[in-house]
Design a protein around this motif. Structure first.
Motif, PDB file in Angstrom:
ATOM      1  N   ILE A 191      -7.258  45.777 -18.112  1.00  0.00           N
ATOM      2  CA  ILE A 191      -5.897  46.304 -18.117  1.00  0.00           C
ATOM      3  C   ILE A 191      -5.727  47.359 -17.027  1.00  0.00           C
ATOM      4  N   LYS A 192      -4.660  47.216 -16.294  1.00  0.00           N
ATOM      5  CA  LYS A 192      -4.295  48.193 -15.266  1.00  0.00           C
ATOM      6  C   LYS A 192      -3.140  49.025 -15.823  1.00  0.00           C
ATOM      7  N   CYS A 193      -3.258  50.351 -15.729  1.00  0.00           N
ATOM      8  CA  CYS A 193      -2.197  51.239 -16.202  1.00  0.00           C
ATOM      9  C   CYS A 193      -1.628  52.013 -15.017  1.00  0.00           C
ATOM     10  N   VAL A 194      -0.324  51.879 -14.831  1.00  0.00           N
ATOM     11  CA  VAL A 194       0.364  52.595 -13.759  1.00  0.00           C
ATOM     12  C   VAL A 194       1.362  53.549 -14.401  1.00  0.00           C
ATOM     13  N   LEU A 195       1.270  54.814 -14.017  1.00  0.00           N
ATOM     14  CA  LEU A 195       2.242  55.808 -14.459  1.00  0.00           C
ATOM     15  C   LEU A 195       3.330  55.889 -13.403  1.00  0.00           C
ATOM     16  N   LYS A 196       4.563  55.793 -13.875  1.00  0.00           N
ATOM     17  CA  LYS A 196       5.706  55.914 -12.975  1.00  0.00           C
ATOM     18  C   LYS A 196       6.496  57.142 -13.395  1.00  0.00           C
ATOM     19  N   TYR A 197       6.713  58.026 -12.455  1.00  0.00           N
ATOM     20  CA  TYR A 197       7.482  59.236 -12.719  1.00  0.00           C
ATOM     21  C   TYR A 197       8.894  58.997 -12.202  1.00  0.00           C
ATOM     22  N   GLU A 198       9.860  59.083 -13.084  1.00  0.00           N
ATOM     23  CA  GLU A 198      11.242  58.781 -12.721  1.00  0.00           C
ATOM     24  C   GLU A 198      12.125  60.006 -12.891  1.00  0.00           C
ATOM     25  N   TYR A 199      13.043  60.144 -11.966  1.00  0.00           N
ATOM     26  CA  TYR A 199      14.086  61.145 -12.083  1.00  0.00           C
ATOM     27  C   TYR A 199      15.413  60.454 -11.831  1.00  0.00           C
ATOM     28  N   ASP A 200      16.304  60.532 -12.801  1.00  0.00           N
ATOM     29  CA  ASP A 200      17.625  59.915 -12.689  1.00  0.00           C
ATOM     30  C   ASP A 200      17.519  58.420 -12.374  1.00  0.00           C
ATOM     31  N   GLY A 201      16.518  57.765 -13.001  1.00  0.00           N
ATOM     32  CA  GLY A 201      16.341  56.322 -12.841  1.00  0.00           C
ATOM     33  C   GLY A 201      15.651  55.890 -11.567  1.00  0.00           C
ATOM     34  N   ILE A 202      15.247  56.834 -10.745  1.00  0.00           N
ATOM     35  CA  ILE A 202      14.592  56.513  -9.476  1.00  0.00           C
ATOM     36  C   ILE A 202      13.120  56.910  -9.570  1.00  0.00           C
ATOM     37  N   ILE A 203      12.239  55.982  -9.194  1.00  0.00           N
ATOM     38  CA  ILE A 203      10.805  56.265  -9.209  1.00  0.00           C
ATOM     39  C   ILE A 203      10.491  57.188  -8.032  1.00  0.00           C
ATOM     40  N   ILE A 204       9.941  58.361  -8.356  1.00  0.00           N
ATOM     41  CA  ILE A 204       9.631  59.323  -7.305  1.00  0.00           C
ATOM     42  C   ILE A 204       8.129  59.409  -7.019  1.00  0.00           C
ATOM     43  N   LYS A 205       7.335  58.872  -7.943  1.00  0.00           N
ATOM     44  CA  LYS A 205       5.886  58.859  -7.739  1.00  0.00           C
ATOM     45  C   LYS A 205       5.270  57.831  -8.675  1.00  0.00           C
ATOM     46  N   GLU A 206       4.190  57.197  -8.204  1.00  0.00           N
ATOM     47  CA  GLU A 206       3.402  56.287  -9.028  1.00  0.00           C
ATOM     48  C   GLU A 206       1.940  56.644  -8.882  1.00  0.00           C
ATOM     49  N   GLU A 207       1.198  56.476  -9.966  1.00  0.00           N
ATOM     50  CA  GLU A 207      -0.246  56.647  -9.886  1.00  0.00           C
ATOM     51  C   GLU A 207      -0.910  55.738 -10.913  1.00  0.00           C
ATOM     52  N   GLU A 208      -2.081  55.249 -10.550  1.00  0.00           N
ATOM     53  CA  GLU A 208      -2.832  54.406 -11.463  1.00  0.00           C
ATOM     54  C   GLU A 208      -3.863  55.255 -12.190  1.00  0.00           C
ATOM     55  N   ILE A 209      -3.983  55.030 -13.502  1.00  0.00           N
ATOM     56  CA  ILE A 209      -5.017  55.725 -14.264  1.00  0.00           C
ATOM     57  C   ILE A 209      -5.945  54.684 -14.889  1.00  0.00           C
ATOM     58  N   PHE A 210      -7.198  55.055 -15.042  1.00  0.00           N
ATOM     59  CA  PHE A 210      -8.206  54.151 -15.574  1.00  0.00           C
ATOM     60  C   PHE A 210      -8.185  54.184 -17.094  1.00  0.00           C
ATOM     61  N   VAL A 211      -8.007  53.016 -17.715  1.00  0.00           N
ATOM     62  CA  VAL A 211      -8.021  52.915 -19.175  1.00  0.00           C
ATOM     63  C   VAL A 211      -9.086  51.931 -19.663  1.00  0.00           C
ATOM     64  N   GLY A 212      -9.844  51.352 -18.729  1.00  0.00           N
ATOM     65  CA  GLY A 212     -10.820  50.313 -19.064  1.00  0.00           C
ATOM     66  C   GLY A 212     -11.949  50.757 -19.961  1.00  0.00           C
ATOM     67  N   ASP A 213     -12.122  52.071 -20.110  1.00  0.00           N
ATOM     68  CA  ASP A 213     -13.208  52.578 -20.946  1.00  0.00           C
ATOM     69  C   ASP A 213     -12.791  52.845 -22.385  1.00  0.00           C
ATOM     70  N   ILE A 214     -11.546  52.548 -22.741  1.00  0.00           N
ATOM     71  CA  ILE A 214     -11.094  52.815 -24.113  1.00  0.00           C
ATOM     72  C   ILE A 214     -11.619  51.713 -25.033  1.00  0.00           C
ATOM     73  N   LEU A 215     -12.518  52.093 -25.916  1.00  0.00           N
ATOM     74  CA  LEU A 215     -13.145  51.148 -26.835  1.00  0.00           C
ATOM     75  C   LEU A 215     -12.145  50.665 -27.886  1.00  0.00           C
ATOM     76  N   PRO A 216     -12.453  49.552 -28.546  1.00  0.00           N
ATOM     77  CA  PRO A 216     -11.567  49.046 -29.607  1.00  0.00           C
ATOM     78  C   PRO A 216     -11.350  50.087 -30.695  1.00  0.00           C
ATOM     79  N   GLN A 217     -10.114  50.187 -31.160  1.00  0.00           N
ATOM     80  CA  GLN A 217      -9.742  51.072 -32.259  1.00  0.00           C
ATOM     81  C   GLN A 217     -10.016  52.555 -31.954  1.00  0.00           C
ATOM     82  N   THR A 218     -10.010  52.913 -30.662  1.00  0.00           N
ATOM     83  CA  THR A 218     -10.152  54.315 -30.278  1.00  0.00           C
ATOM     84  C   THR A 218      -9.030  54.673 -29.310  1.00  0.00           C
TER      85      THR A 218
END
Length: 192
Positions: A140-167
């Motif tokens: 799974i790829k997780c991208v955070l999008k920061y929006e102001y007034d409906g416009i994306i002003i910044k994007e960054e990818e965060i790593f979530v691949g280490d989240i174990l089941p049910q954690t």
């Protein structure tokens, strides 16, 4: 006399009451949402109970897809063939149309049934939970999008691949514009 308890359209408070008083067998709502028209509001209240009660198995939505026949460019259903009695358009109650177009309430259902949940803990801290039972979020790829007034002003990818089941995993974000309200959008996609 049955291996499970089943009810239909029981209010969530009554479902919780039954689950509190009966632990001897699983509980499933044979129908807990009717998708006809502009519906399925409050659906999450039923599914939130799944996390609280191990014996609660959820329920079924009526109906997955509209049921009609396309003939001469027109949809035909109850009564259109001279049959009596009939239920009229009561078979047009799906999450998906007869033409297989997705109705807006399907997006809500998909979100509610997602195996990834995000909860905001405070202004800058979020918790990402993996509700899968056997696998990490490694694809799974997780991208955070920061929006102001409906416009994306910044994007960054965060790593979530280490989240174990049910954690879960907590992340802290630090992005602000002076005197501006920023909306943080979490977008999860298959990495393959």
């Amino acid at each position: 006399i049955s291996d499970i308890e089943s009810q239909m359209y029981t209010p969530t408070a009554d479902v919780a009451k039954w689950l509190d008083e009966h632990h001897e067998k699983p509980f499933i709502l044979c129908e807990f949402a009717h998708a006809m028209g502009n519906s399925n509001g409050g659906f999450y209240k039923y599914t939130d109970l799944i996390d609280q009660y191990p014996q609660y198995q959820g329920g079924f939505i009526w109906d997955f897809v509209d049921q009609a026949i396309l003939k001469d460019g027109k949809l035909h259903y109850g009564g259109d063939f001279g049959e009596d009695p009939n239920d009229g358009n009561f078979c047009m109650d799906g999450l998906i149309g007869i033409d297989r177009k997705i109705f807006p309430e399907m997006n809500d259902v998909k979100h509610i049934f997602s195996y990834i949940k995000v909860h905001q803990l405070d202004k800058n801290t979020y918790e990402i939970k993996n509700n899968k039972y056997f696998t990490k979020l490694e694809n799974i790829k997780c991208v955070l999008k920061y929006e102001y007034d409906g416009i994306i002003i910044k994007e960054e990818e965060i790593f979530v691949g280490d989240i174990l089941p049910q954690t879960s995993k907590q992340i802290t974000i630090n992005y602000e514009l002076e005197n501006k309200h920023i909306t943080v959008v979490f977008e999860f996609k298959n990495n393959e």
